[in-house]
Design a protein around this motif. Structure first.
Motif, PDB file in Angstrom:
ATOM      1  N   HIS A 169      -3.398   5.824  -9.487  1.00 16.82           N
ATOM      2  CA  HIS A 169      -3.179   6.112  -8.405  1.00 16.82           C
ATOM      3  C   HIS A 169      -2.805   4.899  -7.472  1.00 16.82           C
ATOM      4  CE1 HIS A 169      -4.676   9.925  -9.505  1.00 16.82           C
ATOM      5  NE2 HIS A 169      -6.014   9.817  -9.577  1.00 16.82           N
ATOM      6  N   LEU A 170      -3.401   3.829  -7.684  1.00 13.62           N
ATOM      7  CA  LEU A 170      -3.265   2.649  -7.043  1.00 13.62           C
ATOM      8  C   LEU A 170      -1.724   2.252  -7.488  1.00 13.62           C
ATOM      9  CD1 LEU A 170      -6.665   0.715  -7.650  1.00 13.62           C
ATOM     10  CD2 LEU A 170      -5.782   1.775  -5.360  1.00 13.62           C
ATOM     11  N   ILE A 171      -1.383   2.255  -8.656  1.00 13.02           N
ATOM     12  CA  ILE A 171      -0.154   1.877  -9.024  1.00 13.02           C
ATOM     13  C   ILE A 171       1.186   2.841  -8.354  1.00 13.02           C
ATOM     14  CG2 ILE A 171       1.699   1.632 -10.913  1.00 13.02           C
ATOM     15  CD1 ILE A 171      -0.810   0.516 -12.699  1.00 13.02           C
ATOM     16  N   ALA A 172       0.433   4.044  -8.311  1.00 12.02           N
ATOM     17  CA  ALA A 172       1.459   4.978  -7.625  1.00 12.02           C
ATOM     18  C   ALA A 172       1.771   4.761  -5.953  1.00 12.02           C
ATOM     19  CB  ALA A 172       1.104   6.467  -7.709  1.00 12.02           C
ATOM     20  N   LEU A 173       0.598   4.357  -5.426  1.00 15.48           N
ATOM     21  CA  LEU A 173       0.487   3.873  -4.003  1.00 15.48           C
ATOM     22  C   LEU A 173       1.767   2.483  -3.842  1.00 15.48           C
ATOM     23  CD1 LEU A 173      -3.148   4.102  -3.106  1.00 15.48           C
ATOM     24  CD2 LEU A 173      -1.363   5.826  -2.412  1.00 15.48           C
ATOM     25  N   LEU A 174       1.743   1.706  -4.901  1.00 13.58           N
ATOM     26  CA  LEU A 174       2.671   0.693  -4.718  1.00 13.58           C
ATOM     27  C   LEU A 174       4.057   1.084  -4.347  1.00 13.58           C
ATOM     28  CD1 LEU A 174       1.413  -1.740  -7.487  1.00 13.58           C
ATOM     29  CD2 LEU A 174       0.786  -1.932  -5.077  1.00 13.58           C
ATOM     30  N   LYS A 175       4.397   2.222  -4.731  1.00 13.09           N
ATOM     31  CA  LYS A 175       5.881   2.810  -4.969  1.00 13.09           C
ATOM     32  C   LYS A 175       5.895   3.790  -3.484  1.00 13.09           C
ATOM     33  CE  LYS A 175       5.572   2.897 -10.025  1.00 13.09           C
ATOM     34  NZ  LYS A 175       5.580   3.584 -11.139  1.00 13.09           N
ATOM     35  N   ARG A 176       5.019   3.918  -2.790  1.00 13.26           N
ATOM     36  CA  ARG A 176       5.033   5.002  -1.710  1.00 13.26           C
ATOM     37  C   ARG A 176       6.214   4.833  -0.741  1.00 13.26           C
ATOM     38  NH1 ARG A 176       0.884   8.190   0.885  1.00 13.26           N
ATOM     39  NH2 ARG A 176      -0.061   8.470  -1.207  1.00 13.26           N
ATOM     40  N   HIS A 177       6.766   3.516  -0.688  1.00 11.63           N
ATOM     41  CA  HIS A 177       7.669   3.096   0.358  1.00 11.63           C
ATOM     42  C   HIS A 177       8.950   3.753  -0.135  1.00 11.63           C
ATOM     43  CE1 HIS A 177       7.753   0.267  -2.756  1.00 11.63           C
ATOM     44  NE2 HIS A 177       9.184   0.099  -2.582  1.00 11.63           N
ATOM     45  N   LYS A 178       9.295   4.182  -1.478  1.00 10.52           N
ATOM     46  CA  LYS A 178      10.516   4.547  -2.307  1.00 10.52           C
ATOM     47  C   LYS A 178      10.746   6.166  -1.712  1.00 10.52           C
ATOM     48  CE  LYS A 178      10.482   1.683  -6.134  1.00 10.52           C
ATOM     49  NZ  LYS A 178      10.566   1.773  -7.552  1.00 10.52           N
ATOM     50  N   ASP A 179       9.956   6.878  -1.043  1.00  9.71           N
ATOM     51  CA  ASP A 179      10.052   8.186  -0.460  1.00  9.71           C
ATOM     52  C   ASP A 179      10.852   8.140   1.047  1.00  9.71           C
ATOM     53  OD1 ASP A 179       8.505   7.496   1.432  1.00  9.71           O
ATOM     54  OD2 ASP A 179       7.035   9.056   1.242  1.00  9.71           O
ATOM     55  N   GLY A 180      11.374   6.700   1.311  1.00  9.36           N
ATOM     56  CA  GLY A 180      12.253   6.641   2.256  1.00  9.36           C
ATOM     57  C   GLY A 180      11.271   6.188   3.546  1.00  9.36           C
ATOM     58  N   THR A 181      10.121   6.371   3.580  1.00 12.17           N
ATOM     59  CA  THR A 181       9.328   6.101   4.546  1.00 12.17           C
ATOM     60  C   THR A 181       9.372   4.783   4.773  1.00 12.17           C
ATOM     61  OG1 THR A 181       8.062   8.157   4.186  1.00 12.17           O
ATOM     62  CG2 THR A 181       7.191   6.539   5.930  1.00 12.17           C
ATOM     63  N   SER A 182       9.381   4.118   5.922  1.00 14.90           N
ATOM     64  CA  SER A 182       9.105   2.544   6.187  1.00 14.90           C
ATOM     65  C   SER A 182       8.235   2.365   7.489  1.00 14.90           C
ATOM     66  CB  SER A 182      10.617   2.058   6.574  1.00 14.90           C
ATOM     67  OG  SER A 182      11.040   2.722   7.859  1.00 14.90           O
ATOM     68  N   ALA A 183       7.332   3.383   7.720  1.00 13.46           N
ATOM     69  CA  ALA A 183       6.335   3.393   8.737  1.00 13.46           C
ATOM     70  C   ALA A 183       5.457   1.929   8.394  1.00 13.46           C
ATOM     71  CB  ALA A 183       5.684   4.337   8.872  1.00 13.46           C
ATOM     72  N   ARG A 184       4.874   1.517   9.587  1.00 13.33           N
ATOM     73  CA  ARG A 184       4.086   0.648   9.343  1.00 13.33           C
ATOM     74  C   ARG A 184       2.533   1.030   8.702  1.00 13.33           C
ATOM     75  NH1 ARG A 184       1.206  -2.222  14.925  1.00 13.33           N
ATOM     76  NH2 ARG A 184      -0.168  -3.994  13.610  1.00 13.33           N
ATOM     77  N   ALA A 185       2.246   2.093   8.675  1.00 20.73           N
ATOM     78  CA  ALA A 185       1.149   2.551   7.955  1.00 20.73           C
ATOM     79  C   ALA A 185       1.455   2.457   6.374  1.00 20.73           C
ATOM     80  CB  ALA A 185       0.867   4.076   8.237  1.00 20.73           C
ATOM     81  N   VAL A 186       2.744   3.014   5.968  1.00 18.54           N
ATOM     82  CA  VAL A 186       2.971   2.842   4.424  1.00 18.54           C
ATOM     83  C   VAL A 186       2.883   1.230   3.959  1.00 18.54           C
ATOM     84  CG1 VAL A 186       4.925   3.071   2.901  1.00 18.54           C
ATOM     85  CG2 VAL A 186       4.622   4.740   4.663  1.00 18.54           C
TER      86      VAL A 186
END
Length: 709
Positions: free
Chosen positions: A155-172
């Motif tokens: 899950h932590l490794i998956a979170l490393l890729k969260r930005h790839k969904d196109g979101t560039s928010a500060r929260a990401v």
């Protein structure tokens, strides 16, 4: 020496750094929380407080487990658990309360199931809070495996890729950073988890994040890679294969100190004990930016750069030369005087490695490296002390450095140092040996020149060093012909106690070299050809032709034996004395046992001299000119010389002209000078002429040397 030196630095190697995980965007404490989050350790110190904390943990764990909980409640629960986890005393209670599986569960966002509002509410915030809390819990090594066993890593490794969904928010960005930090803490000094991260596919996304636009994400990704690369060859290889080097080298040039600090740390762990990767890193262009970091305002980056250059310098001789050519020496020397002990340690380490290359040695000394390295020998830090000693060992290999080494007092520093570890003591001994081997030819000529024309303190330093290091073949040239002995004797009567002690130590060393070549303390054979009648004729009236009266008792002797024993008896029986034809001769002022032992020596040429009778026997031997017996007595008395009696023994040697005993007393005083000196200053001044006479004879060339006895 290079490999021998290596083990002392392993404790200073850059490991992965645990992440502090301070959250600049954390929420204020929730007013509804029943526990005072400002004083959790106060609660943990009592049984009631512990129960309250456990109840608080249970409450928030229950919220996380309850599928009906709304996202706001879940977010609040992760926040409170993270706040509690910041206090190390509370961490175990949180784990006991079952927080780990509950937090792992929420590392994954809930499926929307058609209702986008559910997943977008506090989007990324819950996952970030869980990663943050788990990272804090992982600061304690005993909890790392539990977190991994609960399934956190994928899950932590998956979170490393969260930005790839196109979101560039500060929260990401913040979420990714927290995931990377959690991986850093989970893998910290845990080899199995480091490998598990690799097998779960965590390294490629971390390498990709090195190019991320957000600097904090870059730092977090580099920090994780730094930890994963430490002492894990498979991870190192994969990081390099994932093309991390070009970006890491660019990061070295960043103006952001945190970024270049993490980058140099990753590279350092990649090259440690990995010669092939070291070559790749150098080929990729890391050398110049690393040298540039030596002038950084960030002490941590300076330290890491110095350590990395030391590692580069172990690669091959050419690399050592290139590092020096590109300007590393001067900043490294400046770092030797830094307030930060680790900075001094790492710069000394780098200079030590560079100084093992002959082309670099003179340059390091010429640029002012000698004095600060010598000063570091006084450090109470064993690794720092050893690194300095190792660098000095390298510098001592170059003839051009030897005179400067001695001129600034380097030999005395090596001799006086209190070295903490055995490896440093061995290194210093090898340095002194290396210097000793170079005291000849032009080096010796330069030192003799300094001893003639330099200022007084330099002349003395040269004389002191040469006393310890010179060849026996050069002793007369140095100490007689070039007045080195006068300089040492001048130190002996100096008003400065340290100079007195240095002079005495040097003279003692010089004397040991002399006596090791021609021992003066053993009893020699009699200088007069002797006729020994044998033990059976001692005090035997058979064929006796002379009787001595000793303490009123008759002692029967044989004139022929006495005539051959010494000039004194020869004159008595063959000269113009009244005893020439006497049948009975009275011997005054000698005890019977002393006289009997003297006769036994004359008849046999060998006796055992015990201390009870040695001094009286010495007087008798001196009176009757029995040089062989005299030396036997001197030798026996010398074995008993101590701090308590050396002055009286010296006076005894003067009374009976016992040169060998006098020399033994002189050598004893020099050897134990630090303990003898207090209260004996006037006595030392009195015997300086005798010390000078001893060395003048001892240092003379063999064909010029009079006998010392």
């Amino acid at each position: 020496m290079d490999s021998h030196n290596n083990h002392l630095h392993s404790g200073s190697r850059r490991k992965g750094q645990k992440r502090k995980l301070d959250d600049p965007h954390q929420l204020p404490p929730q007013p509804s929380a029943p526990v005072d989050l400002d004083r959790p350790s106060d609660l943990a110190s009592s049984a009631d407080g512990r129960r309250s904390l456990l109840a608080e943990v249970d409450t928030h764990v229950a919220v996380l487990h309850d599928s009906g909980s709304d996202r706001a409640a879940v977010k609040r629960a992760t926040h409170v658990l993270a706040e509690l986890a910041k206090n190390e005393e509370i961490v175990n209670l949180i784990v006991e309360g079952g927080a780990v599986p509950a937090l792992v569960k929420h590392l994954v966002a809930p499926s929307a199931e058609g209702d986008r509002s559910i997943s977008t509410q506090f989007e990324h915030e819950v996952e970030k809070g869980c990663a943050f809390a788990l990272g804090l819990l992982a600061l304690k090594p005993e909890h790392q495996q539990l977190i991994v066993d609960c399934g956190a890593l994928p899950h932590l490794i998956a979170l490393l890729k969260r930005h790839k969904d196109g979101t560039s928010a500060r929260a990401v960005n913040s979420l990714i950073r927290r995931a990377a930090d959690a991986i850093t803490n989970l893998a910290h000094e845990n080899s199995s988890i480091k490998s598990r991260v690799r097998m779960e596919g965590g390294i490629p996304p971390l390498v990709e994040l090195l190019d991320f636009a957000d600097a904090k994400v870059q730092r977090a990704a580099a920090g994780a890679l730094r930890t994963l690369a430490f002492k894990n060859d498979e991870n190192k290889n994969l990081i390099v294969e994932s093309n991390a080097l070009p970006t890491l080298i660019l990061m070295l040039r960043s103006e952001d100190t945190a970024i270049h600090y993490e980058a140099v740390g990753v590279i350092g762990n990649l090259v440690h004990s990995s010669p092939n990767i070291k070559k790749e890193v150098i080929a990729a262009g890391a050398l110049q930016p690393v040298i540039g970091l030596l002038s950084s305002f960030c002490n941590e980056s300076q330290r890491e750069a110095a350590l990395l250059l030391g590692q580069f310098a172990a690669a091959d001789s050419d690399c050592k030369i290139h590092i020096v050519q590109r300007g590393a020496v001067q900043p490294l020397i400046e770092m030797l005087g830094a307030p930060d002990a680790q900075l001094r340690e790492m710069s000394a380490f780098a200079l030590g490695r560079l100084a093992q290359e002959s082309h670099n040695q003179a340059g390091i000394a010429y640029n002012g490296g000698l004095n600060p390295l010598l000063k570091l020998l006084d450090s109470k830090n064993g690794s720092l002390q050893h690194n300095a000693a190792f660098a000095l060992y390298g510098l001592a290999d170059n003839e051009d450095n030897v005179s400067d080494f001695i001129r600034v007092g380097g030999v005395q520093k090596l001799l006086d140092g209190e070295f903490i570890v055995q490896a440093t003591k061995d290194c210093v001994a090898k340095t002194l040996k290396r210097l000793e081997e170079k005291i000849n030819g032009r080096v010796l000529n330069h030192l003799l020149y300094l001893m003639r024309v330099a200022e007084k303190n330099v002349q003395r330093r040269v004389a002191l060093a040469l006393a310890h290091l010179c060849s026996p073949d050069d002793q007369q040239t140095i100490f007689i012909e070039n007045n080195g002995l006068e300089l040492l004797l001048g130190l002996l009567i100096s008003s400065n106690p340290k100079q007195q002690l240095d002079g005495a130590m040097a003279l003692s060393k010089l004397a040991n070299k002399v006596t090791s070549l021609s021992p003066a303390d053993a009893a020699p054979p009699s200088p007069t050809p002797q006729v020994y009648l044998g033990e059976q004729f001692v005090n035997n009236p058979t064929l006796s032709d002379v009787t001595f009266l000793v303490e009123g008792r008759r002692f029967y002797v044989h004139r022929i034996c006495l005539l051959a024993s010494s000039d004194a008896f020869n004159a008595m029986f063959d000269g113009g004395y009244r005893e020439k034809d006497a049948r009975e001769i009275e011997i005054p002022n000698i005890r019977w046992d002393v006289f009997e032992l003297m006769m036994r020596y004359i008849y046999t040429g060998s006796i055992d001299v015990n201390l009870e009778i040695a001094q009286d026997l010495l007087g008798a031997a001196d009176q009757y000119l029995l040089e062989g017996l005299k030396r036997l007595c001197e030798y026996a008395i010398a074995q008993d010389v101590s701090l308590d009696n050396v002055s009286s023994m010296y006076e005894l040697s003067e009374a009976f002209n016992a040169v060998s005993l006098r020399n033994s007393c002189i050598l004893f005083i020099l050897e134990h000078f630090d303990r003898f000196r207090p209260g004996n200053g006037h006595f030392i001044e009195q015997i300086v002429p005798e010390i000078q006479q001893y060395f003048a004879k001892a240092l003379a060339k063999p064909n010029q040397r009079p006998p010392l006895q």
